[in-house]
Write an enzyme that holds these catalytic residues in place. Structure first.
Site, short mmCIF file in Angstrom:
data_model
loop_
_atom_site.label_atom_id
_atom_site.label_comp_id
_atom_site.label_asym_id
_atom_site.label_seq_id
_atom_site.Cartn_x
_atom_site.Cartn_y
_atom_site.Cartn_z
N MET A 81 -4.06 -0.76 -13.02
CA MET A 81 -3.81 0.17 -11.93
C MET A 81 -3.90 -0.49 -10.56
O MET A 81 -4.48 -1.57 -10.42
CB MET A 81 -4.80 1.34 -12.00
CG MET A 81 -4.68 2.20 -13.24
SD MET A 81 -5.91 3.52 -13.30
CE MET A 81 -5.31 4.63 -12.02
N HIS A 82 -3.33 0.19 -9.57
CA HIS A 82 -3.55 -0.07 -8.14
C HIS A 82 -2.88 -1.31 -7.56
O HIS A 82 -2.77 -1.44 -6.35
CB HIS A 82 -5.05 -0.17 -7.81
CG HIS A 82 -5.91 0.89 -8.39
ND1 HIS A 82 -5.64 2.23 -8.26
CD2 HIS A 82 -7.05 0.82 -9.12
CE1 HIS A 82 -6.58 2.94 -8.87
NE2 HIS A 82 -7.44 2.11 -9.41
N ASP A 239 -3.58 2.29 -17.18
CA ASP A 239 -4.34 1.85 -18.35
C ASP A 239 -5.37 2.87 -18.79
O ASP A 239 -5.56 3.10 -19.99
CB ASP A 239 -4.97 0.47 -18.12
CG ASP A 239 -5.80 0.37 -16.85
OD1 ASP A 239 -6.02 1.39 -16.16
OD2 ASP A 239 -6.22 -0.76 -16.53
#
Length: 497
Positions: A81-82, A239
């Site tokens: 992520m991110h 995820d």
């Protein structure tokens, strides 16, 4: 025989699973890629390294013995992520990707808080933390204006890989929720937030559900992977969302406990109005029109690996933990707080450090080992406690990762969480969740829940012991006092580190 592929794009490697209609993993492949730490606190990767590694992994699956690549019907993704990937007008990255574990953006987080105030939580349902994507965008604009001037669009890691395979740009809601730019409840990019930071709406990719079809393979991608160009490629998810799907967390009352290096408590939520005040993360699920709440312990399994490395470097974990189940709850009056690298939930504090409280001359190494396991579980229980305080039902917890490898620890979780704890027969985590999204997208099942009934297989069940539950309730309240009572001490000790 028909197959789907679940691709889990992690921080250190990509892992691809070839899964049958019965949920069996027929083959798997993994490829690593480098991580760059040019400065302290920086963490970057080359987006095209992900692509090359993914293509190699897919090629290995398509040429596995006994596998007919023409029988592979769909592909989907789970992604770290991110991470910020900035693309120019030709779809090429303008710089390396800045990852979720990069901590250079503290000033940008404070800027976001100052500009948006209370509107931040109202829109995004999450606080401004260094790991999120928006602070990274602001950092690049401030410190690398020439690179930012080239950028026309941002995507997240798995979205870039999918784009290179299909030629189409999308982002799913579960990953978009971790950007700090999505109106989580409304499922749209926040116009108010984009205007506040002078970002055009065209800077954000089109939004889709995790099971949505995003295209088929480009001719070059098909040739290089050995897969038919007709393979359907689905959006996939973050995820943690895919980990929840792969563990069957698809209805109210079900919660996931994942103990890896860090630890996660994740609980299904169907009420988009539920307010946790930013104390835990609130994200869109990979299941359509669903959500999940999540708390994080930064040093979960890491605390136990630190203890082993420091006090039993030449022993196995089985040797280290032999007899831990015979030690009574409470480890003989010994408490451990797992703040080795700071803490995330409920204390977003990078300065706090770990403690052993209550040490006396009767304690042996096994007491310390049990205290470490209990302390990790107490930290995770902070999230469970907040979930319940907000009215959530938490009565069944699926446990995966290192915490699910030891029966004594599974029983400890049942007792501290005061809930039934279940382990899984074949734990494949986010990769299996991605495969399930592909299976659902291909029409193999009428719902993700129906897919989970076949793909997710429960193993041992642990029921809370009433006497231990009562003991742990008292110990947990003591545990919760340690942070406030040691914070100033740790601030003072920082000067001597």
């Amino acid at each position: 025989m028909s197959y789907v592929i679940g691709i889990d794009l992690g921080t250190s490697a990509v892992k691809a699973l070839l899964v049958t209609k019965s949920g069996e993993v027929a083959a798997e492949a993994s490829r690593a890629y480098p991580l760059f730490h040019e400065h302290s606190g920086w963490s970057e990767q080359r987006p095209d390294d992900w692509v090359e590694a993914t293509i190699e992994a897919l090629k290995e699956l398509s040429t596995a013995q006994g596998i007919d690549p023409k029988a592979i019907e769909g592909i989907s993704f789970s992604g770290q992520m991110h991470g910020l990937v900035l693309l120019n007008g030709e779809g090429r990255p303008v710089r390396n990707a800045i990852l979720w574990n990069d901590t250079r953006t503290t000033a940008e987080c404070r800027e976001i808080e100052a500009v948006l105030g209370e509107d931040l939580l109202a829109i995004t349902r999450n606080p401004a933390l260094e790991g999120f994507t928006l602070p990274k965008i602001l950092w690049v604009r401030k410190h690398e204006p020439e690179a930012f001037a080239e950028a026309e669009l941002f995507v997240l890691p798995k979205d870039y890989v999918r784009y290179k395979l299909t030629g189409n740009l999308h982002m799913d809601y579960s990953d978009a929720a971790g950007t700090l730019m999505l109106d989580v409840a409304a499922k749209v990019w926040s116009v108010e937030l984009l205007k506040a930071f002078q970002l055009p709406e065209s800077f954000c990719p089109p939004l889709v559900d995790s099971h949505d079809l995003t295209g088929t393979l480009l001719p070059d991608a098909a040739e290089r992977t050995g897969l038919p160009a007709s393979v359907k490629v689905f959006a996939g998810g973050a995820d943690n969302a895919c980990g929840a799907i792969g563990s069957g967390i698809l209805e109210e009352g079900l919660t996931l406990c994942s103990i890896g290096t860090s630890g996660v408590i994740l609980s299904y939520e169907n009420d988009k109005t539920k307010d946790f005040g930013g104390k835990v993360h609130f994200f869109n699920h990979g299941k359509e029109n669903a959500y999940y709440v999540m708390g994080v312990t930064l040093a979960a399994g890491y605390s136990l690996s630190w203890f082993k490395r420091t006090f039993a470097p030449d022993e196995s974990y089985d040797q280290l933990l032999a007899g831990v189940g015979e030690v009574k709850p409470g480890a003989g009056g010994l408490l451990f707080t797992p703040y080795l690298v700071g803490e995330r939930t409920p204390h977003a504090d990078s300065s706090i450090r770990a403690s052993f409280i209550g040490v006396d001359g009767s304690h042996e190494r096994i007491h310390f080992a049990r205290a470490v396991m209990e302390g990790i579980t107490f930290s995770l229980n902070e999230s469970v406690d907040m979930f319940r305080s907000a009215g959530k039902k938490v009565d069944k917890i699926v446990s995966i990762g290192g915490g699910a490898q030891n029966p004594a620890w599974l029983q400890m979780q049942a007792d501290i969480f005061d809930a039934e704890v279940v382990s899984l027969e074949n734990e494949q985590g986010p990769g299996l969740g991605a495969a399930m999204l592909a299976a659902y997208g291909c029409g193999w099942f009428p719902s993700l829940e129906a897919c989970a009934e076949l793909f997710v297989k429960h193993d041992q069940k642990y029921q809370p012991n009433p006497a231990a539950v009562e003991t742990y309730k008292g110990l947990f309240r003591l545990y919760q006092q340690v942070y406030a009572n040691t914070r100033s001490l740790n601030e003072g000790l920082a000067a001597y580190r």
